[in-house]
Design an enzyme around this catalytic site. Structure first.
Site, short mmCIF file in Angstrom:
data_model
loop_
_atom_site.label_atom_id
_atom_site.label_comp_id
_atom_site.label_asym_id
_atom_site.label_seq_id
_atom_site.Cartn_x
_atom_site.Cartn_y
_atom_site.Cartn_z
N GLN A 95 68.65 26.77 12.61
CA GLN A 95 69.95 27.57 12.11
C GLN A 95 69.85 28.76 13.09
OE1 GLN A 95 70.12 29.04 8.35
NE2 GLN A 95 72.05 29.55 8.36
N HIS A 101 77.08 26.89 7.18
CA HIS A 101 78.05 26.07 7.92
C HIS A 101 77.70 24.85 7.94
CE1 HIS A 101 75.32 27.89 10.90
NE2 HIS A 101 75.50 26.81 11.59
P1 DGP Z 1 73.64 26.48 13.91
O1 DGP Z 1 72.36 26.26 14.88
O2 DGP Z 1 73.59 25.27 12.86
O3 DGP Z 1 73.18 28.10 13.30
O4 DGP Z 1 74.86 26.65 14.79
C1 DGP Z 1 75.54 27.66 14.85
C2 DGP Z 1 76.60 27.15 15.93
O5 DGP Z 1 77.91 28.33 15.98
C3 DGP Z 1 76.32 26.77 17.26
O6 DGP Z 1 76.79 25.07 17.47
C4 DGP Z 1 77.23 27.44 18.27
C5 DGP Z 1 78.22 28.02 17.13
N1 DGP Z 1 78.66 29.63 17.49
C6 DGP Z 1 77.93 30.43 17.83
N2 DGP Z 1 78.50 31.77 18.00
C7 DGP Z 1 79.92 31.42 17.89
C8 DGP Z 1 81.09 31.89 17.86
O7 DGP Z 1 81.29 33.13 18.34
N3 DGP Z 1 82.28 31.16 17.93
C9 DGP Z 1 82.37 29.83 17.67
N4 DGP Z 1 83.55 29.10 17.72
N5 DGP Z 1 81.21 29.45 17.42
C10 DGP Z 1 79.87 30.00 17.65
#
Ligand code: DGP
Length: 115
Positions: A95, A101
Site C-alpha cells: 500500500q 482503495h
Molecule cells: P497502492 O499501492 O494500492 O496504494 O496503489 C496506489 C495507486 O494510486 C497506484 O497504483 C498509483 C495511484 N496513484 C498515486 N497517486 C495518484 C494520483 O495522484 N492520481 C491518480 N489518479 N492515481 C494515483
C-alpha cells in the site's frame, strides 16, 4: 479530510483526476500508472486508511465501493469479460497511498500473481 492525503485532495477537487464515477459516498478515477487497459481506483470520500482501520460505522462503505464496482464495470464494458479487484493494506501489501482503495483491473486476462 486529511490535508496530507493525495486521495482526499482528489475528493475535494484540489488535485485533478480522470473521474469515471461518483456518488455521495464513493469516488472512482483512473490510476495514474495503469497496469492494465482498464485500471480504476474506487475510494470512499471519507478518509479511511484501509481495511485494518474499518469500524462498524464505516463498514457500509465497503458495500458502497463494491456497488460502485458493478456500475463501473458496466460503464467500462468489462462486466462480461471480467476483471480483478485488489486492495492493498500496509507495507507487505504494497500500500502506497494510505486512503483505502480498490483497484479494478480489466481489459485483458491477468496472470497470477498480478504484475
Ligand atoms: P497502492 O499501492 O494500492 O496504494 O496503489 C496506489 C495507486 O494510486 C497506484 O497504483 C498509483 C495511484 N496513484 C498515486 N497517486 C495518484 C494520483 O495522484 N492520481 C491518480 N489518479 N492515481 C494515483
Amino acid at each position: 479530510m486529511d490535508e496530507n492525503c493525495i486521495f482526499c485532495r482528489i475528493v475535494e477537487g484540489g488535485l485533478p483526476a480522470d473521474r469515471v464515477y461518483e456518488n455521495q459516498h464513493v469516488l472512482a478515477f483512473r490510476d495514474i500508472h495503469p497496469v492494465a487497459p482498464v485500471h480504476i481506483l474506487v475510494i470512499p470520500r471519507q478518509h479511511l486508511i484501509g481495511p485494518s482501520f474499518l469500524d462498524e460505522d464505516a463498514a457500509f462503505l465497503m458495500a458502497e465501493m463494491f456497488l460502485a464496482v458493478k456500475e463501473i464495470a458496466l460503464k467500462e464494458g468489462i462486466d462480461g469479460t471480467g476483471y480483478r479487484l485488489v486492495m492493498n493494506q500496509g507495507v507487505d501489501g504494497g500500500q502506497e497511498i494510505h486512503h483505502m482503495h480498490l483497484h479494478i483491473l480489466g481489459g485483458r486476462r491477468l496472470r497470477w500473481p498480478p504484475g
